[in-house]
Design an enzyme around this catalytic site. Structure first.
Site, PDB file in Angstrom:
ATOM      1  N   HIS A   4     -15.039  -2.086  -3.398  1.00 44.02           N
ATOM      2  CA  HIS A   4     -14.409  -0.872  -2.859  1.00 44.02           C
ATOM      3  C   HIS A   4     -13.460  -1.155  -1.697  1.00 44.02           C
ATOM      4  O   HIS A   4     -12.902  -0.221  -1.126  1.00 44.02           O
ATOM      5  CB  HIS A   4     -15.475   0.140  -2.441  1.00 44.02           C
ATOM      6  CG  HIS A   4     -16.328   0.585  -3.597  1.00 44.02           C
ATOM      7  ND1 HIS A   4     -15.830   1.303  -4.654  1.00 44.02           N
ATOM      8  CD2 HIS A   4     -17.635   0.373  -3.858  1.00 44.02           C
ATOM      9  CE1 HIS A   4     -16.800   1.519  -5.525  1.00 44.02           C
ATOM     10  NE2 HIS A   4     -17.902   0.960  -5.062  1.00 44.02           N
ATOM     11  N   ASN A   5     -13.289  -2.429  -1.359  1.00 40.90           N
ATOM     12  CA  ASN A   5     -12.328  -2.773  -0.318  1.00 40.90           C
ATOM     13  C   ASN A   5     -10.927  -2.571  -0.889  1.00 40.90           C
ATOM     14  O   ASN A   5     -10.649  -2.952  -2.021  1.00 40.90           O
ATOM     15  CB  ASN A   5     -12.524  -4.222   0.140  1.00 40.90           C
ATOM     16  CG  ASN A   5     -11.768  -4.526   1.409  1.00 40.90           C
ATOM     17  OD1 ASN A   5     -10.544  -4.419   1.455  1.00 40.90           O
ATOM     18  ND2 ASN A   5     -12.494  -4.913   2.450  1.00 40.90           N
ATOM     19  N   LEU A   6     -10.050  -1.985  -0.116  1.00 43.44           N
ATOM     20  CA  LEU A   6      -8.699  -1.655  -0.598  1.00 43.44           C
ATOM     21  C   LEU A   6      -7.681  -2.779  -0.422  1.00 43.44           C
ATOM     22  O   LEU A   6      -6.518  -2.614  -0.794  1.00 43.44           O
ATOM     23  CB  LEU A   6      -8.190  -0.404   0.125  1.00 43.44           C
ATOM     24  CG  LEU A   6      -8.937   0.883  -0.191  1.00 43.44           C
ATOM     25  CD1 LEU A   6      -8.409   2.027   0.665  1.00 43.44           C
ATOM     26  CD2 LEU A   6      -8.811   1.215  -1.661  1.00 43.44           C
ATOM     27  N   THR A  49      -9.072  -2.094   5.674  1.00 46.74           N
ATOM     28  CA  THR A  49      -9.197  -1.794   4.244  1.00 46.74           C
ATOM     29  C   THR A  49     -10.658  -1.701   3.816  1.00 46.74           C
ATOM     30  O   THR A  49     -10.942  -1.415   2.658  1.00 46.74           O
ATOM     31  CB  THR A  49      -8.492  -2.874   3.398  1.00 46.74           C
ATOM     32  OG1 THR A  49      -9.068  -4.153   3.684  1.00 46.74           O
ATOM     33  CG2 THR A  49      -6.997  -2.882   3.669  1.00 46.74           C
TER      34      THR A  49
END
Length: 179
Positions: A39-41, A149
């Site tokens: 889920h890190n952008l 992020t």
């Protein structure tokens, strides 16, 4: 508390921009990959900016960053931290990476972007205030802090994060002009 150690820098000698995180989280350490949490952008944003899309194999994502003159590293070489949250890092345990050596071998870097406030604060405290870089090295660099992020930084909308991270493209364009 667990003692953890970060990854080596991903950088070619012609890098012009450096992106610094704080310290890899548990998912990243387990996978041995920068920004490994699903889920890190970071990778979706880098996919939009320079083609380092999350669906690509990890080695290809890193190669895309390097092709675009982007280096990737963390401020911390080592620290004590239970879990993955930056807020859980024991400040007294932080050992910074060797930035004097890094900038000596990556002399074209002109802009450093911090992936979040913790990375910026750690760099200020453990590199600049600790006088681990000489004034000439610091004078040649610009510093910008971008929104983290991390999935833990959910208070800033994804669209806003993406817009702010686009400043990396301008820094790359500016550094190409200065060459």
């Amino acid at each position: 508390m667990a003692s953890i150690e970060g990854f080596p820098a991903v950088a070619e000698t012609d890098a012009r921009v450096l992106i610094l995180g704080s310290m890899p989280g548990i998912a990243s350490l387990t996978q041995q990959q920068y920004y490994g949490h699903p889920h890190n952008l970071f990778w979706p944003i880098m996919g939009e900016l320079v083609g380092a899309h999350p669906h690509l194999p990890y080695a290809e994502r890193l190669a895309q960053l390097c092709r675009h003159h982007i280096a990737l590293w963390d401020v911390m070489h080592q620290c004590f931290r239970p879990g993955s949250l930056d807020s859980a890092i024991d400040e007294g345990s932080i050992v910074a990476n060797d930035f004097a050596g890094f900038f000596a071998t990556h002399a074209q870097i002109r802009h450093v972007f911090f992936n979040g406030q913790k990375a910026a604060q750690a760099f200020q405290r453990h590199v600049i205030k600790a006088e681990k870089l000489n004034k000439d090295a610091l004078a040649s660099l610009r510093f910008s802090t971008l929104p983290s992020t991390s999935p833990a930084n959910a208070s800033i909308p994804q669209k806003t994060k993406r817009q702010q991270w686009q400043s990396i493209l301008q820094a790359l364009a500016d550094s190409a002009i200065q060459k």
